[in-house]
Write a protein that holds these residues in place. Structure first.
Motif, PDB file in Angstrom:
ATOM      1  N   VAL A  28      -0.876 -33.858 -12.877  1.00  0.00           N
ATOM      2  CA  VAL A  28      -1.572 -32.745 -12.225  1.00  0.00           C
ATOM      3  C   VAL A  28      -2.216 -31.861 -13.300  1.00  0.00           C
ATOM      4  O   VAL A  28      -3.354 -31.410 -13.150  1.00  0.00           O
ATOM      5  CB  VAL A  28      -0.623 -31.938 -11.319  1.00  0.00           C
ATOM      6  N   ILE A  29      -1.499 -31.623 -14.401  1.00  0.00           N
ATOM      7  CA  ILE A  29      -2.056 -30.852 -15.513  1.00  0.00           C
ATOM      8  C   ILE A  29      -3.294 -31.548 -16.065  1.00  0.00           C
ATOM      9  O   ILE A  29      -4.311 -30.901 -16.352  1.00  0.00           O
ATOM     10  CB  ILE A  29      -0.995 -30.637 -16.615  1.00  0.00           C
ATOM     11  N   ASP A  30      -3.247 -32.878 -16.196  1.00  0.00           N
ATOM     12  CA  ASP A  30      -4.412 -33.629 -16.688  1.00  0.00           C
ATOM     13  C   ASP A  30      -5.606 -33.430 -15.760  1.00  0.00           C
ATOM     14  O   ASP A  30      -6.728 -33.195 -16.224  1.00  0.00           O
ATOM     15  CB  ASP A  30      -4.077 -35.116 -16.810  1.00  0.00           C
ATOM     16  N   PHE A  31      -5.389 -33.501 -14.446  1.00  0.00           N
ATOM     17  CA  PHE A  31      -6.464 -33.255 -13.482  1.00  0.00           C
ATOM     18  C   PHE A  31      -7.022 -31.843 -13.642  1.00  0.00           C
ATOM     19  O   PHE A  31      -8.238 -31.641 -13.709  1.00  0.00           O
ATOM     20  CB  PHE A  31      -5.958 -33.463 -12.050  1.00  0.00           C
ATOM     21  N   GLU A  34      -9.017 -31.791 -17.031  1.00  0.00           N
ATOM     22  CA  GLU A  34     -10.205 -32.641 -17.093  1.00  0.00           C
ATOM     23  C   GLU A  34     -11.249 -32.309 -16.034  1.00  0.00           C
ATOM     24  O   GLU A  34     -12.447 -32.381 -16.306  1.00  0.00           O
ATOM     25  CB  GLU A  34      -9.793 -34.106 -16.955  1.00  0.00           C
ATOM     26  N   VAL A  35     -10.823 -31.959 -14.847  1.00  0.00           N
ATOM     27  CA  VAL A  35     -11.764 -31.761 -13.743  1.00  0.00           C
ATOM     28  C   VAL A  35     -12.070 -30.281 -13.503  1.00  0.00           C
ATOM     29  O   VAL A  35     -13.220 -29.903 -13.310  1.00  0.00           O
ATOM     30  CB  VAL A  35     -11.234 -32.431 -12.452  1.00  0.00           C
ATOM     31  N   ASP A  88     -20.171 -30.426  -5.668  1.00  0.00           N
ATOM     32  CA  ASP A  88     -20.494 -31.852  -5.560  1.00  0.00           C
ATOM     33  C   ASP A  88     -20.115 -32.600  -6.839  1.00  0.00           C
ATOM     34  O   ASP A  88     -19.484 -33.660  -6.783  1.00  0.00           O
ATOM     35  CB  ASP A  88     -21.978 -32.033  -5.239  1.00  0.00           C
ATOM     36  N   LYS A  89     -20.490 -32.064  -7.985  1.00  0.00           N
ATOM     37  CA  LYS A  89     -20.146 -32.707  -9.260  1.00  0.00           C
ATOM     38  C   LYS A  89     -18.637 -32.717  -9.484  1.00  0.00           C
ATOM     39  O   LYS A  89     -18.078 -33.712  -9.953  1.00  0.00           O
ATOM     40  CB  LYS A  89     -20.839 -31.996 -10.427  1.00  0.00           C
ATOM     41  N   THR A  90     -17.971 -31.620  -9.154  1.00  0.00           N
ATOM     42  CA  THR A  90     -16.521 -31.536  -9.344  1.00  0.00           C
ATOM     43  C   THR A  90     -15.808 -32.529  -8.436  1.00  0.00           C
ATOM     44  O   THR A  90     -14.871 -33.213  -8.856  1.00  0.00           O
ATOM     45  CB  THR A  90     -16.024 -30.103  -9.092  1.00  0.00           C
ATOM     46  N   GLY A 122       0.449 -35.091  -4.393  1.00  0.00           N
ATOM     47  CA  GLY A 122       0.287 -34.757  -2.982  1.00  0.00           C
ATOM     48  C   GLY A 122      -0.280 -33.377  -2.714  1.00  0.00           C
ATOM     49  O   GLY A 122      -0.406 -32.973  -1.559  1.00  0.00           O
ATOM     50  N   ASN A 123      -0.640 -32.645  -3.773  1.00  0.00           N
ATOM     51  CA  ASN A 123      -1.262 -31.326  -3.595  1.00  0.00           C
ATOM     52  C   ASN A 123      -2.704 -31.508  -3.160  1.00  0.00           C
ATOM     53  O   ASN A 123      -3.408 -32.385  -3.655  1.00  0.00           O
ATOM     54  CB  ASN A 123      -1.237 -30.537  -4.901  1.00  0.00           C
ATOM     55  N   THR A 124      -3.150 -30.680  -2.237  1.00  0.00           N
ATOM     56  CA  THR A 124      -4.543 -30.719  -1.796  1.00  0.00           C
ATOM     57  C   THR A 124      -5.293 -29.581  -2.471  1.00  0.00           C
ATOM     58  O   THR A 124      -4.875 -28.419  -2.405  1.00  0.00           O
ATOM     59  CB  THR A 124      -4.648 -30.593  -0.269  1.00  0.00           C
ATOM     60  N   TRP A 125      -6.368 -29.936  -3.127  1.00  0.00           N
ATOM     61  CA  TRP A 125      -7.226 -28.976  -3.828  1.00  0.00           C
ATOM     62  C   TRP A 125      -8.519 -28.855  -3.049  1.00  0.00           C
ATOM     63  O   TRP A 125      -9.295 -29.811  -2.964  1.00  0.00           O
ATOM     64  CB  TRP A 125      -7.512 -29.460  -5.250  1.00  0.00           C
ATOM     65  N   TRP A 126      -8.732 -27.704  -2.421  1.00  0.00           N
ATOM     66  CA  TRP A 126      -9.980 -27.420  -1.729  1.00  0.00           C
ATOM     67  C   TRP A 126     -10.894 -26.792  -2.767  1.00  0.00           C
ATOM     68  O   TRP A 126     -10.578 -25.742  -3.325  1.00  0.00           O
ATOM     69  CB  TRP A 126      -9.741 -26.488  -0.541  1.00  0.00           C
ATOM     70  N   ILE A 127     -11.982 -27.461  -3.077  1.00  0.00           N
ATOM     71  CA  ILE A 127     -12.921 -26.976  -4.092  1.00  0.00           C
ATOM     72  C   ILE A 127     -14.186 -26.516  -3.390  1.00  0.00           C
ATOM     73  O   ILE A 127     -14.627 -27.142  -2.425  1.00  0.00           O
ATOM     74  CB  ILE A 127     -13.197 -28.048  -5.162  1.00  0.00           C
TER      75      ILE A 127
END
Length: 143
Positions: A28-31, A34-35, A88-90, A122-127
């Motif tokens: 999760v830390i990597d995500f 990086e993102v 969109d890019k993210t 399993g965490n949902t990230w709303w961007i």
């Protein structure tokens, strides 16, 4: 300009911070790094360097704390809403890194363009990227 921390508040942290307890916290830390372009403020690993005991990462002006689940603190999925410069890019980057698509980017009546991805824990990230202010902010979207 950042507000200086109070004597009772960790330097660099907000008054209110999100706290994720995850199995596989390092993924999760990597995500997040990086993102979402998070940077690490603090990280403490177990003696064997396999378990994240605690980490604080800053995304924009917000701190997200994270740790691996353990017998005292069980892992559980959470939802977070994160504003990014280009949703969109993210979203595309997140999906290319192996995150599960929950929802493709879509314009919402309240002015955000929003998408959703689920991380390995399993965490949902709303961007979202805010695009406009609604003309009638007191009306429901379907009116």
């Amino acid at each position: 300009m950042a507000t200086p921390a109070k004597h009772w508040q960790r330097e660099g942290h907000s008054t209110v911070n999100s706290w994720i307890v995850a199995d596989g916290a390092q993924k999760v830390i990597d995500f997040m790094t990086e993102v979402l372009k998070a940077h690490t403020l603090y990280r403490m690993l177990s003696d064997d360097k396999q378990t994240v005991m605690h980490a604080s990462l800053k995304i924009g002006d917000t701190v997200v704390m994270i740790q691996d689940g353990n017998k005292e603190t069980s892992a559980f999925p959470t939802w977070l809403y994160v504003y990014v410069e280009d949703v969109d890019k993210t979203y595309e980057l997140a999906v290319s890194k192996g995150l599960e698509s929950v929802r493709e980017p879509k314009d919402e009546c309240y002015g955000d363009r929003m998408a959703g991805v689920k991380d390995s824990a399993g965490n949902t990230w709303w961007i979202a990227t805010h695009k406009f202010n609604p003309v009638c902010p007191d009306k429901k979207c379907d009116e």
